[in-house]
Design a protein around this motif. Structure first.
Motif, PDB file in Angstrom:
ATOM      1  N   PHE A   4      34.972  35.990  62.533  1.00 39.18           N
ATOM      2  CA  PHE A   4      36.267  36.648  62.659  1.00 39.18           C
ATOM      3  C   PHE A   4      37.322  35.639  62.232  1.00 39.18           C
ATOM      4  N   MET A   6      41.107  34.498  60.268  1.00 39.56           N
ATOM      5  CA  MET A   6      42.446  34.801  59.784  1.00 39.56           C
ATOM      6  C   MET A   6      42.416  34.652  58.256  1.00 39.56           C
ATOM      7  N   THR A  29      55.390  28.609  56.751  1.00 40.16           N
ATOM      8  CA  THR A  29      54.898  29.922  57.161  1.00 40.16           C
ATOM      9  C   THR A  29      55.063  30.896  56.001  1.00 40.16           C
ATOM     10  N   GLU A  33      48.103  27.435  57.904  1.00 35.54           N
ATOM     11  CA  GLU A  33      46.755  27.321  58.500  1.00 35.54           C
ATOM     12  C   GLU A  33      45.667  27.071  57.458  1.00 35.54           C
ATOM     13  N   ARG A 163      50.934  39.386  55.730  1.00 39.59           N
ATOM     14  CA  ARG A 163      49.989  40.234  56.471  1.00 39.59           C
ATOM     15  C   ARG A 163      48.538  39.940  56.094  1.00 39.59           C
ATOM     16  N   HIS A 166      48.077  36.139  57.876  1.00 44.79           N
ATOM     17  CA  HIS A 166      48.034  36.117  59.338  1.00 44.79           C
ATOM     18  C   HIS A 166      47.276  37.293  59.930  1.00 44.79           C
ATOM     19  N   GLY A 167      46.634  38.089  59.075  1.00 42.35           N
ATOM     20  CA  GLY A 167      45.761  39.130  59.581  1.00 42.35           C
ATOM     21  C   GLY A 167      44.378  38.534  59.776  1.00 42.35           C
ATOM     22  N   CYS A 168      43.639  38.991  60.798  1.00 44.96           N
ATOM     23  CA  CYS A 168      42.271  38.504  61.000  1.00 44.96           C
ATOM     24  C   CYS A 168      41.315  39.660  60.756  1.00 44.96           C
ATOM     25  N   ALA A 457      57.749  20.800  63.782  1.00 51.97           N
ATOM     26  CA  ALA A 457      57.576  21.711  64.920  1.00 51.97           C
ATOM     27  C   ALA A 457      57.448  23.178  64.521  1.00 51.97           C
ATOM     28  N   MET A 458      58.358  23.648  63.681  1.00 52.35           N
ATOM     29  CA  MET A 458      58.436  25.086  63.428  1.00 52.35           C
ATOM     30  C   MET A 458      57.129  25.672  62.902  1.00 52.35           C
ATOM     31  N   THR A 459      56.439  24.923  62.061  1.00 57.21           N
ATOM     32  CA  THR A 459      55.230  25.450  61.433  1.00 57.21           C
ATOM     33  C   THR A 459      53.976  25.212  62.280  1.00 57.21           C
ATOM     34  N   GLY A 460      54.136  24.581  63.458  1.00 53.86           N
ATOM     35  CA  GLY A 460      52.972  24.423  64.325  1.00 53.86           C
ATOM     36  C   GLY A 460      52.496  22.993  64.498  1.00 53.86           C
ATOM     37  N   HIS A 461      53.449  22.033  64.392  1.00 57.22           N
ATOM     38  CA  HIS A 461      53.183  20.639  64.774  1.00 57.22           C
ATOM     39  C   HIS A 461      52.231  19.894  63.860  1.00 57.22           C
TER      40      HIS A 461
END
Lengths: 593, 201
Positions: A4, A6, A29, A33, A163, A166-168, A457-461
């Motif tokens: 499963f 993303m 963003t 990821e 979409r 960030h969709g999984c 920070a904003m994008t996830g450290h």
């Protein structure tokens, strides 16, 4: 193996499976990821880095591709603007090892400054572009993109949208991994771009692209299905919305997964027998224009409708409902049900977290400049949220690094007004330094506020040059922001903890009084990468209910309850700012042992 | 069979993990799942919505309006905000505790959580109100609200998942030291659902 994943994880796993040797990028963003997933699943054979910005990433990857490596570069769409200088030339020079440039678009926009369309960038740069419609398709397509890049010796663009990113989805992942051994760099005149070579390569590219379009007409993810005289053309996530909206209706549907070079042959087959086509796509009318062009070129009497004809909305993202509305008018399918009427709801815009050091920094500058005319140029990051009431400390925001230079432009026009520029640590490294050099060299009179929270920070450290950590897991030398500022000639530099409010205000006053470029570095870690040291509670007997804590700093942990301030314990980070603002001394802190 | 589930809350409440747990549990029993998440700027204390879809004939990652079998609201107003997604006769599981946004504390908009709960009671046939604050206190953790709400949704039967299947997903997705506390929260949430009597059907 079924997993499963993303969309971004799927892209990363697909690249690893394809034998990628080097991955670099800059966080943004919805693309972040991808690189993080490669790093997490790295068996040590892949070189992974967060580059200082997208231009650096593109060039590092180009060098590796020249040397025969398979490379992946990741960024968001506005990052491609930064990397456009190497990209445009690289399109002429070409590559040896497969090079895939992921530029994630953001219809909506949900987390971006623009609704720009990377498919246009592909046309502009004359490069192939792949456009997946789902996470599982992205997994398969990224491998195709590497093979295609290598076969034709050209970098290729890969543009998922939010979409898809960030969709999984559940998908089958290969257990095996292709091994790609780079040959190494072989000296050749073709790697040095000169006007004569550019002219020759330009001719080659113009000859090549129609051939690629022909080949892509039979590409497995470019499809035509269904029947009828009224067709629908689409690409990307809109394809999934259309499938959902069509239900059992078997309308003729073309999905374009390679918008450039356009699969003309396939499109001509699709157009045959049609009287009308509705083009449903996000961002710009790219497929729509291609079809109009094709109808003109081949004298086809087919009406092409879409954004340009006013049938499909020009901006924002598509949804199943928006597609249903279009198909209701076009094919007579059922219209979407009307949405129910809702009672008035509280507006809930994003805010700086409780305990965020940026809140204290903004507040200190605001207090220091009380009663004076000042302009506050902001930038990209969590601290853009400093624009919200009650702080109201971001007067401008344009693009990465622009705070430093916008302030200079304003200062030249209004020299009697005090100009501040606010920049985060990661943004400073990405594109702030040249702006500071510009300010020093051109004798500007601005005060730079560096909001150093030791992370992106904003994008996830994500780590950056100031953190001393790399994506290969190594500890490296921390690049010092005050040392850079001093080295480029900033005479007044101080480093302060913004939660020491009195000291922070004094530092800003001193910097603001300095003639020339001055800087205050507010250093305090992001709460997401540190542990709370205390917790505050309101002594309701002491609280006068004046609401100063709420009106001055707007901390989301503080609200009013029966006329007294109330701190939500699960949100309080113990930053102490409210206690320093409270005129009654009602905020009582308990330090954790 | 298709199950559409919306999870709505405020950035930081753990909706993303909850949606992953549902998807993991569904996948473990051989079903396909799709989710769509809010990631990025909105995560900073703004409204966040996760869409979870289980089944084979699913295309859009986002649930169409009027199609959700269940809305799991981590906060009363955020549950109401997502009501347009609920299908007729669908279930709403909601945490009682309101989180007032800074805008309402500043007096720019008014917000009363109990009014939102009353509205849900009027509008929703199957409403399960969970006292998340009490469960958090019982579990000595402010971070278990998401799993407690999952427990309530699971007990309602609407997810098509058993408690054991969810517990199994927790053990796969949650750090070992937090598995026990989350399992406890799951049970407590399920208990809350069982004690809820439907208002009207």
């Amino acid at each position: 193996m079924k997993k499963f994943l993303m969309g971004n994880e799927a892209i990363a796993m697909g690249a690893i499976h394809a034998g990628v040797n080097l991955v670099c990028g800059y966080p943004g963003t919805p693309s972040t990821e991808i690189l993080e997933t490669v790093a997490k699943n790295n068996d040590g054979s892949i070189y992974v880095e967060w580059s200082v910005n997208e231009k650096a990433a593109m060039e590092v990857a180009a060098g590796a591709s020249y040397s025969g490596a398979r490379t992946l570069v990741t960024m968001k769409q506005v990052g491609l603007n930064v990397a456009s200088d190497p990209l445009m030339s690289l399109a002429y020079v070409g590559v040896k090892g497969g090079m895939v440039i992921v530029s994630a678009d953001d219809p909506g926009p949900i987390s971006s400054q623009t609704e720009q369309d990377t498919r246009h960038f592909a046309q502009f740069a004359k490069l192939p572009v792949f456009d997946p419609s789902s996470p599982e398709e992205a997994y398969a397509m990224i491998g195709d993109a590497f093979a295609f890049s290598e076969e034709y010796g050209t970098p290729v663009l890969f543009r998922p949208t939010t979409r898809v990113c960030h969709g999984c989805a559940s998908m089958e992942i290969a257990d095996t991994k292709n091994v790609h051994k780079p040959e190494g760099f072989i000296k050749d005149a073709k790697w040095t771009i000169f006007p004569r070579l550019s002219y020759q390569n330009h001719i080659k590219i113009e000859k090549r692209n129609p051939i690629l379009g022909e080949k892509l007409s039979s590409y497995r993810f470019n499809t035509v299905t269904g029947s009828g005289t009224k067709g629908i053309a689409t690409g990307g996530i809109s394809y999934e919305y259309i499938k959902e909206a069509l239900g059992g209706c078997n309308a003729k549907l073309m999905k374009v997964s390679t918008p450039h070079p356009f699969p003309e042959k396939l499109a001509l087959e699709f157009l045959r027998g049609l009287t009308e086509v509705m083009v449903i796509e996000e961002l710009d009318p790219v497929i729509e224009r291609e079809l109009i062009f094709l109808c003109g070129k081949h004298h086809l009497n087919v009406t092409i409708r879409g954004k340009l004809s006013g049938d499909v909305m020009q901006a924002g993202e598509n949804t199943v409902e928006s597609v249903k509305s279009v198909l209701n008018g076009y094919l007579g399918l059922p219209a979407p049900e009307k949405s129910r009427f809702l009672p008035p709801l509280p507006v809930r815009p994003p805010v700086l977290c409780a305990g965020c050091p940026h809140r204290a920094s903004f507040y200190a500058v605001k207090q220091a400049m009380k009663g004076q005319k000042a302009v506050f140029a902001g930038d990209i990051g969590c601290y853009t949220l400093g624009n919200a009431m009650p702080l109201d400390m971001v007067d401008t925001c344009l693009c990465m690094g622009a705070d430093v230079t916008i302030a200079q432009g304003m200062q030249h026009i209004e020299p009697d007004v005090k100009h501040f520029s606010f920049i985060g640590d990661s943004t400073f490294f990405a594109s702030g330094i040249t702006g500071v050099v510009n300010a020093v060299y051109n004798e500007s009179d601005i005060t730079l506020i560096v909001l150093d929270n030791s992370t992106t920070a904003m994008t996830g450290h994500q780590p950056h040059p100031g953190t001393g950590r790399t994506m290969m897991g190594n500890i490296t030398e921390k690049v010092s922001i005050p040392a850079i500022l001093t080295a480029v000639g900033v005479k007044e530099v101080s480093v302060v903890n913004p939660f020491h409010l009195t000291e922070a205000i004094e530092a800003v006053k001193k910097a603001a009084a300095h003639k020339g470029v001055s800087a205050v570095i507010f250093r305090s870690p992001c709460i997401a990468v540190s542990k709370p040291v205390a917790s505050y509670q309101v002594d309701s007997g002491t609280c006068a209910g004046c609401k100063k804590c709420i009106k001055e700093i707007g901390c989301p942990a503080i609200s009013m309850d029966s006329g007294k301030a109330l701190i939500e314990p699960s949100l309080c980070f113990g930053c102490s700012l409210c206690a320093q603002v409270c005129p009654c001394g009602a905020m009582k802190g308990v330090r954790y042992s | 069979m298709t199950v559409n589930c919306i999870l709505s809350g405020v950035g930081g409440q753990g909706t993303v993990l909850a949606s992953k747990l549902i998807a993991q549990a569904a996948m473990d029993k051989g079903q396909n799942a799709r989710t769509a998440e809010t990631i990025g700027m909105a995560q900073r204390g703004g409204c966040v919505v996760s869409h979870v879809r289980i089944g084979d004939e699913i295309h859009s990652p986002m649930i169409p309006k009027h199609s959700a079998d269940v809305i799991i609201g981590f906060e009363p107003a955020e549950a109401v905000r997502c009501l347009p997604y609920l299908k007729k006769g669908g279930v709403v599981v909601v945490s009682r505790k309101a989180i007032p946004p800074v805008t309402s504390s500043l007096g720019n908009s008014s917000y009363n959580g109990s009014e939102m709960i009353a509205y849900l009671q009027k509008e929703v046939a199957r409403l399960i109100v969970v006292d998340g604050e009490k469960i958090s206190k019982d579990c000595s953790s402010a971070k278990v609200l998401n799993v407690a709400l999952l427990g309530a949704a699971c007990a309602s039967g609407i997810l098509g998942l058993s408690m054991d299947e969810l517990k199994n997903a927790i053990s796969k997705r949650v750090k070992p030291q937090f598995i026990e506390i989350n399992s406890k929260a799951l049970e407590k949430g399920a208990l809350a659902a069982k004690m809820t009597v439907p208002h009207h059907t």
